[in-house]
Design a protein around this motif. Structure first.
Motif, PDB file in Angstrom:
ATOM      1  N   ARG A   1       0.826  -1.214   0.000  1.00  0.00           N
ATOM      2  CA  ARG A   1       0.000   0.000   0.000  1.00  0.00           C
ATOM      3  C   ARG A   1       0.856   1.258   0.000  1.00  0.00           C
ATOM      4  NH1 ARG A   1      -5.462  -0.083   1.775  1.00  0.00           N
ATOM      5  NH2 ARG A   1      -5.100   1.897   2.816  1.00  0.00           N
ATOM      6  N   GLU A   2       1.986   1.171   0.712  1.00  0.00           N
ATOM      7  CA  GLU A   2       2.919   2.281   0.797  1.00  0.00           C
ATOM      8  C   GLU A   2       3.403   2.719  -0.591  1.00  0.00           C
ATOM      9  OE1 GLU A   2       5.806   1.871   4.126  1.00  0.00           O
ATOM     10  OE2 GLU A   2       7.250   1.684   2.492  1.00  0.00           O
ATOM     11  N   TRP A   3       3.612   1.728  -1.480  1.00  0.00           N
ATOM     12  CA  TRP A   3       4.093   2.061  -2.819  1.00  0.00           C
ATOM     13  C   TRP A   3       3.073   2.923  -3.560  1.00  0.00           C
ATOM     14  CZ3 TRP A   3       5.780  -3.435  -4.854  1.00  0.00           C
ATOM     15  CH2 TRP A   3       6.764  -3.943  -3.997  1.00  0.00           C
ATOM     16  N   PHE A   4       1.802   2.742  -3.219  1.00  0.00           N
ATOM     17  CA  PHE A   4       0.764   3.496  -3.911  1.00  0.00           C
ATOM     18  C   PHE A   4       0.337   4.711  -3.101  1.00  0.00           C
ATOM     19  CE2 PHE A   4       0.594  -0.823  -5.470  1.00  0.00           C
ATOM     20  CZ  PHE A   4       0.591  -0.642  -6.828  1.00  0.00           C
ATOM     21  N   ASN A   5       1.213   5.125  -2.166  1.00  0.00           N
ATOM     22  CA  ASN A   5       0.929   6.294  -1.333  1.00  0.00           C
ATOM     23  C   ASN A   5      -0.314   6.131  -0.471  1.00  0.00           C
ATOM     24  OD1 ASN A   5       2.984   8.055  -1.494  1.00  0.00           O
ATOM     25  ND2 ASN A   5       2.244   9.091  -3.343  1.00  0.00           N
ATOM     26  N   LEU A   6      -0.632   4.889  -0.111  1.00  0.00           N
ATOM     27  CA  LEU A   6      -1.767   4.643   0.783  1.00  0.00           C
ATOM     28  C   LEU A   6      -1.215   4.378   2.182  1.00  0.00           C
ATOM     29  CD1 LEU A   6      -3.622   2.181  -1.604  1.00  0.00           C
ATOM     30  CD2 LEU A   6      -4.312   4.524  -1.095  1.00  0.00           C
ATOM     31  N   PRO A   7      -1.992   4.674   3.212  1.00  0.00           N
ATOM     32  CA  PRO A   7      -1.498   4.406   4.568  1.00  0.00           C
ATOM     33  C   PRO A   7      -1.352   2.897   4.800  1.00  0.00           C
ATOM     34  CG  PRO A   7      -3.799   5.077   4.612  1.00  0.00           C
ATOM     35  CD  PRO A   7      -3.334   5.278   3.205  1.00  0.00           C
ATOM     36  N   VAL A   8      -0.255   2.483   5.467  1.00  0.00           N
ATOM     37  CA  VAL A   8      -0.086   1.068   5.779  1.00  0.00           C
ATOM     38  C   VAL A   8      -0.476   0.812   7.231  1.00  0.00           C
ATOM     39  CG1 VAL A   8       1.688   0.450   4.123  1.00  0.00           C
ATOM     40  CG2 VAL A   8       2.340   1.508   6.275  1.00  0.00           C
ATOM     41  N   LYS A   9      -0.870  -0.432   7.494  1.00  0.00           N
ATOM     42  CA  LYS A   9      -1.194  -0.802   8.865  1.00  0.00           C
ATOM     43  C   LYS A   9       0.074  -0.895   9.692  1.00  0.00           C
ATOM     44  CE  LYS A   9      -4.315  -4.107   9.995  1.00  0.00           C
ATOM     45  NZ  LYS A   9      -5.185  -5.264   9.784  1.00  0.00           N
ATOM     46  N   LYS A  10      -0.021  -0.547  10.958  1.00  0.00           N
ATOM     47  CA  LYS A  10       1.109  -0.731  11.862  1.00  0.00           C
ATOM     48  C   LYS A  10       0.875  -2.020  12.635  1.00  0.00           C
ATOM     49  CE  LYS A  10       3.993   2.707  11.466  1.00  0.00           C
ATOM     50  NZ  LYS A  10       4.237   2.280  10.076  1.00  0.00           N
ATOM     51  N   PHE A  11       1.970  -2.705  12.911  1.00  0.00           N
ATOM     52  CA  PHE A  11       1.808  -3.999  13.528  1.00  0.00           C
ATOM     53  C   PHE A  11       1.569  -3.894  15.025  1.00  0.00           C
ATOM     54  CE2 PHE A  11       2.287  -8.150  14.819  1.00  0.00           C
ATOM     55  CZ  PHE A  11       1.743  -8.824  13.755  1.00  0.00           C
ATOM     56  N   GLU A  12       0.472  -4.514  15.519  1.00  0.00           N
ATOM     57  CA  GLU A  12       0.163  -4.338  16.931  1.00  0.00           C
ATOM     58  C   GLU A  12      -0.239  -5.604  17.677  1.00  0.00           C
ATOM     59  OE1 GLU A  12      -2.368  -0.976  17.926  1.00  0.00           O
ATOM     60  OE2 GLU A  12      -1.576   0.034  16.164  1.00  0.00           O
ATOM     61  N   ALA A  13      -0.329  -6.732  17.006  1.00  0.00           N
ATOM     62  CA  ALA A  13      -0.831  -7.938  17.667  1.00  0.00           C
ATOM     63  C   ALA A  13       0.090  -8.373  18.807  1.00  0.00           C
ATOM     64  CB  ALA A  13      -0.959  -9.069  16.656  1.00  0.00           C
ATOM     65  N   THR A  14      -0.494  -8.962  19.822  1.00  0.00           N
ATOM     66  CA  THR A  14       0.303  -9.503  20.924  1.00  0.00           C
ATOM     67  C   THR A  14      -0.173 -10.925  21.198  1.00  0.00           C
ATOM     68  OG1 THR A  14      -1.285  -8.591  22.463  1.00  0.00           O
ATOM     69  CG2 THR A  14       0.723  -7.310  22.079  1.00  0.00           C
ATOM     70  N   GLY A  15       0.529 -11.611  22.116  1.00  0.00           N
ATOM     71  CA  GLY A  15       0.100 -12.926  22.552  1.00  0.00           C
ATOM     72  C   GLY A  15       0.282 -13.978  21.470  1.00  0.00           C
ATOM     73  N   THR A  16      -0.357 -15.110  21.679  1.00  0.00           N
ATOM     74  CA  THR A  16      -0.167 -16.249  20.785  1.00  0.00           C
ATOM     75  C   THR A  16      -0.647 -15.950  19.374  1.00  0.00           C
ATOM     76  OG1 THR A  16      -0.720 -17.544  22.732  1.00  0.00           O
ATOM     77  CG2 THR A  16      -0.429 -18.747  20.679  1.00  0.00           C
ATOM     78  N   SER A  17      -1.659 -15.077  19.260  1.00  0.00           N
ATOM     79  CA  SER A  17      -2.264 -14.864  17.946  1.00  0.00           C
ATOM     80  C   SER A  17      -1.261 -14.292  16.944  1.00  0.00           C
ATOM     81  CB  SER A  17      -3.464 -13.929  18.062  1.00  0.00           C
ATOM     82  OG  SER A  17      -3.032 -12.654  18.478  1.00  0.00           O
ATOM     83  N   ARG A  18      -0.204 -13.599  17.426  1.00  0.00           N
ATOM     84  CA  ARG A  18       0.710 -12.996  16.445  1.00  0.00           C
ATOM     85  C   ARG A  18       1.497 -14.037  15.667  1.00  0.00           C
ATOM     86  NH1 ARG A  18       5.583 -11.487  20.311  1.00  0.00           N
ATOM     87  NH2 ARG A  18       4.878 -12.973  21.842  1.00  0.00           N
ATOM     88  N   TYR A  19       1.574 -15.265  16.197  1.00  0.00           N
ATOM     89  CA  TYR A  19       2.282 -16.316  15.456  1.00  0.00           C
ATOM     90  C   TYR A  19       1.537 -16.720  14.191  1.00  0.00           C
ATOM     91  CZ  TYR A  19       5.231 -16.566  19.535  1.00  0.00           C
ATOM     92  OH  TYR A  19       6.097 -16.236  20.538  1.00  0.00           O
ATOM     93  N   PHE A  20       0.271 -16.317  14.110  1.00  0.00           N
ATOM     94  CA  PHE A  20      -0.510 -16.664  12.920  1.00  0.00           C
ATOM     95  C   PHE A  20      -0.721 -15.443  12.041  1.00  0.00           C
ATOM     96  CE2 PHE A  20      -1.521 -19.649  16.265  1.00  0.00           C
ATOM     97  CZ  PHE A  20      -1.328 -20.859  15.611  1.00  0.00           C
ATOM     98  N   THR A  21       0.120 -14.431  12.229  1.00  0.00           N
ATOM     99  CA  THR A  21      -0.045 -13.225  11.426  1.00  0.00           C
ATOM    100  C   THR A  21       1.265 -12.875  10.735  1.00  0.00           C
ATOM    101  OG1 THR A  21       0.578 -11.848  13.293  1.00  0.00           O
ATOM    102  CG2 THR A  21      -1.768 -12.248  12.981  1.00  0.00           C
ATOM    103  N   PHE A  22       1.187 -11.863   9.893  1.00  0.00           N
ATOM    104  CA  PHE A  22       2.346 -11.334   9.181  1.00  0.00           C
ATOM    105  C   PHE A  22       3.103 -10.445  10.158  1.00  0.00           C
ATOM    106  CE2 PHE A  22       4.469  -8.468   6.158  1.00  0.00           C
ATOM    107  CZ  PHE A  22       4.923  -9.372   5.214  1.00  0.00           C
ATOM    108  N   CYS A  23       3.781 -11.083  11.120  1.00  0.00           N
ATOM    109  CA  CYS A  23       4.439 -10.343  12.190  1.00  0.00           C
ATOM    110  C   CYS A  23       5.886 -10.096  11.809  1.00  0.00           C
ATOM    111  CB  CYS A  23       4.370 -11.132  13.489  1.00  0.00           C
ATOM    112  SG  CYS A  23       5.082 -10.243  14.875  1.00  0.00           S
ATOM    113  N   THR A  24       6.360  -8.864  12.029  1.00  0.00           N
ATOM    114  CA  THR A  24       7.707  -8.516  11.585  1.00  0.00           C
ATOM    115  C   THR A  24       8.755  -8.685  12.683  1.00  0.00           C
ATOM    116  OG1 THR A  24       7.236  -6.224  12.134  1.00  0.00           O
ATOM    117  CG2 THR A  24       6.925  -6.882   9.855  1.00  0.00           C
ATOM    118  N   ASP A  25       8.328  -9.049  13.904  1.00  0.00           N
ATOM    119  CA  ASP A  25       9.282  -9.262  14.995  1.00  0.00           C
ATOM    120  C   ASP A  25      10.128 -10.498  14.680  1.00  0.00           C
ATOM    121  OD1 ASP A  25      10.646  -9.777  17.287  1.00  0.00           O
ATOM    122  OD2 ASP A  25       8.909  -9.681  18.624  1.00  0.00           O
TER     123      ASP A  25
END
Lengths: 191, 605
Positions: free
Chosen positions: B63-87
């Motif tokens: 989205r950033e490439w198209f000048n659109l706002p991108v989501k910031k990563f905020e998930a915590t706990g076990t659920s973040r293991y099933f997401t596009f987590c950058t940690d």
């Protein structure tokens, strides 16, 4: 978990800025990509030695090679322009580069339509010719995609003399695509 | 879960678009809209793009490439293991758990093969089924070998070891991992297409003439390559650019050097496996003739390109393991790493030489006879730098007071097993011996000793060693030791007899054998089942300790490297205060040795 974080990259051993880090990553990626082309280049000589069919359109080969080389030059001009903050020159040269690269692809497409009748992919030279030019054309296509992207963003004023990493990265990628073609052109048309 | 559903929806939509685009082109050339395998290939390539965009590349990045706002990563706990987590620590765990799952699955396939081989003749399955099982076992295990150790610890531990707060390109890191799930699904889905029988090597011309399941193998190998290359770019850049203050090259922990060597190999050579897969697919679905001798192609080209990647790939599998073994041996011998520089030279020597040995896989393939000699010499030569790593391990232990906890036991087993693997490798590199032993169980035993006995044992060493760091809990030491001895004895009882069987003419990749070899195979199968059961104990220990294990201290082993100088598990971005490295990482037993200090942060930051 807090989303506000203290960044201390500037304290790292090499004093690498984010920009330098990005550059290191890009160069490594380009090195890796060039291995793919090196493989295809080796396959050309492994399978067919220096054999070259007389039906190759030499004039077209020289033509599209020149177009691509000039496009590298205009891409360079475009990057220099944004480095000096010259928005209009940046966009103008970028647009010329895009037009030239589309012309190049058109030339390859025409060559393909001719080549099919002389050496189809089920002959060994056809196999080499279509895989090499095809793999290269895919990279040209992705380069055009990147250039269109930065052209669109550039028109909305996203880049400045201090902030134009995307332009620099696209330019480097584009130069790699061109350098690869110099080798491929020589290996297919000249040997 | 939302991530995965988005990925699947994106993938399916993209598959339809990709196949349809190809269909339109086909119609323009007067062909039918659905082109069978060709349409599957086009659909799959689009599927991967759609899947990646769906799991998070779009929301967090493009989205950033198209000048659109991108989501910031905020998930915590076990659920973040099933997401596009950058940690990087989340990505490391994602790699570890995914590949352990695949390891157990492919291990189960090995049990199926051993069941069939328990007695001569056909017992439970057709030869075709056996070939499918063998091929799937090999392919999945190669993926595990290439990615599990460096994916898990290269991501989780390496950045902490050099004092970085994350990898150089966190989003690229998440992207590298999310290539893996569709590849796993694709490989397993080959079963619904009757599987493939080419083994993990997919040699031409069998690959172009066998049933369509082989394109699942081609596409999976091709796709997983992206993950390797991008991961390698990330590791190299991280080590080059993000070392903490004072972390000079000569102070890098040996595991970092090992990962660096691994990343160089992946960066340079993975392109060749991609190329081999592309050539295979073009031959099979687009009428090209790379490997078709009738049209002037050459089947040996496949083997050259394939092994030009796949031999270096075995060092991708073993180098991080040797790095882990050396880390552990130094900590648990309470002695500095012996001849650190020579170990680094050894690892880099392996990296360089690995580019010059590939044709030793082709001694019986019809390559030019005189060329076999130089490849024999380079192959034997590679035992020299490997030997340096061995001497480092022995010199470190020499006169030390060894603490035989589970990680140390596994590290010692790596040295023991890999020695057997290495020495039998010298046998095999010898041309006359190789001609006799090609495609026998001697070869099977040899590479299992290196890759399982070395690489997988090191993976387990690393898991036990860093388990307290990664989970904040101690594993059960008693169960850990039992599992070690179970696995060590089971492994050796399984694979030692295979050398003997191979010497006596037992062919690999064939469901049947001469009746004379019945007893030895029965014994091997029983040992293999014993070995297989041992992994249940491991899973049990890990799972129970996660909830009920003793709470781990920050530094339960008294290690000096940086990952032990932060909490267990480390906080987001790893250190509350940026570390400063002031000495080498292995000053065990030396008075006043100090690897790192944490200076008070400057007032203005």
């Amino acid at each position: 978990m807090s989303t506000t974080t203290v960044h201390h990259h500037h304290q790292s051993e090499g004093n690498y800025s984010k920009l330098t880090t990005d550059r290191v990553g890009l160069w490594l990626f380009l090195l890796s990509e060039s291995m793919l082309f090196l493989g295809l280049l080796s396959a050309r000589f492994y399978l067919a030695g220096t054999f070259r069919p007389p039906e190759l359109n030499q004039a077209l080969g020289v033509g599209i090679t020149s177009i691509l080389l000039v496009s590298s030059l205009t891409m360079f001009r475009s990057e220099v322009a944004i480095r000096h903050g010259d928005q209009s020159s940046f966009l103008r040269h970028l647009l010329i580069t895009i037009v030239l690269s589309i012309l190049f692809l058109g030339g390859v497409a025409y060559e393909w339509s001719q080549a099919f009748t002389h050496f189809s992919p089920n002959t060994v030279f056809g196999t080499i010719f279509f895989s090499m030019t095809g793999m290269h054309a895919l990279h040209v296509l992705s380069g055009i995609f990147l250039m269109l992207l930065i052209y669109r963003n550039g028109r909305s004023g996203k880049y400045s003399e201090h902030n134009h990493w995307s332009v620099e990265a696209t330019a480097k990628y584009w130069h790699m695509v061109d350098v690869v073609w110099v080798f491929f052109y020589a290996a297919l048309y000249l040997v | 879960m939302r991530t995965i559903i988005q990925g699947l929806v994106g993938g399916v939509i993209a598959f339809i678009i990709g196949a349809a685009l190809l269909g339109i082109v086909r119609l323009a050339f007067g062909l039918s809209f659905w082109g069978g395998e060709a349409s599957l290939v086009a659909g799959w390539l689009a599927f991967v793009i759609g899947w990646l965009l769906g799991v998070g590349v779009w929301e967090y990045w493009v989205r950033e490439w198209f000048n659109l706002p991108v989501k910031k990563f905020e998930a915590t706990g076990t659920s973040r293991y099933f997401t596009f987590c950058t940690d990087h620590k989340v990505v490391g765990i994602q790699y570890l758990v995914t590949f352990l799952g695949l390891f157990l699955l492919a291990g189960l396939l090995a049990m199926v093969m051993r069941a069939e081989l328990m007695a001569p003749g056909r017992n439970y399955m057709s030869g075709a089924t056996y070939n499918n099982v063998m091929s799937l076992h090999g392919t999945i295990m190669v993926f595990v070998g290439v990615a599990a150790t460096v994916g898990a610890f290269g991501n989780y531990i390496l950045p902490i070891m050099i004092g970085a707060e994350d990898m150089a390109f966190p989003r690229l890191n998440a992207l590298s991992f999310w290539f893996v799930p569709p590849v796993a699904i694709l490989l397993l889905a080959s079963v619904f297409s009757n599987g493939y029988d080419t083994g993990w090597t997919g040699y031409a011309t069998l690959a172009s003439s066998t049933r369509e399941g082989v394109i699942f193998y081609n596409l999976a190998f091709f796709t997983v390559g992206f993950s390797s290359i991008l991961g390698a770019v990330n590791i190299l850049t991280t080590v080059i650019a993000l070392r903490a203050k004072g972390m000079y090259w000569g102070r890098l922990p040996i595991f970092v050097w090992a990962s660096l060597g691994t990343a160089i190999l992946s960066l340079i050579f993975t392109q060749f496996i991609a190329l081999a897969m592309i050539m295979s697919l073009l031959d099979r679905v687009a009428g090209f003739s790379f490997f078709d001798a009738f049209a002037g192609g050459d089947p040996l080209l496949y083997q050259n390109v394939f092994w030009f990647y796949s031999h270096p790939a075995v060092y991708v599998m073993i180098l991080p393991g040797l790095g882990i073994a050396l880390e552990i041996i130094s900590v648990f011998s309470r002695k500095p790493l012996f001849a650190y520089k020579w170990a680094v030279f050894g690892m880099m020597g392996v990296v360089v030489l690995s580019a010059l040995v590939w044709a030793h896989h082709m001694f019986t393939s019809g390559m030019d006879s005189p060329l076999r000699i130089p490849f024999m010499i380079t192959t034997e030569l590679i035992s020299v730098p490997t030997g340096l790593v061995f001497l480092t391990a022995l010199g470190t232990m020499w006169g030390g007071k060894l603490i035989l906890k589970t990680p140390m036991l596994f590290a010692l087993a790596v040295i023991f097993n890999f020695l057997i693997g290495g020495i039998t490798g010298i046998f095999l590199s010898d041309v006359p011996v190789d001609i006799q032993l090609q495609d026998t169980f001697f070869v099977v035993a040899h590479f299992h000793y290196t890759i399982v006995g070395g690489g997988i044992f090191a993976l387990f060493a690393g898991i036990y060693y860093w388990y307290p760091k990664m989970t904040g809990r101690m594993y059960n030491e008693r169960q850990g030791k039992i599992q070690f001895w179970w696995m060590f004895i089971g492994f050796n009882l399984t694979f030692i007899p295979m050398f003997w069987a191979g010497l006596n003419g037992m062919n690999r990749r064939i469901a049947d054998y001469v009746p004379d070899l019945g007893n030895i195979n029965f014994f091997t199968s029983m040992s293999a089942f014993f070995l297989g059961i041992g992994f249940l104990l491991f899973v049990y220990n890990m799972a129970v300790s996660l909830k009920k294990g003793e709470v781990a201290a920050d530094n339960p082993w008294g290690g000096y490297t940086l990952e032990w100088q932060t909490s267990s598990p480390p906080p987001l971005e790893n250190f509350d205060t940026p570390p400063e490295v002031v000495g080498d990482p292995y000053g065990y037993g030396e008075p006043d040795a100090k690897h790192v200090i944490f200076p008070a942060p400057a007032a203005t930051d």
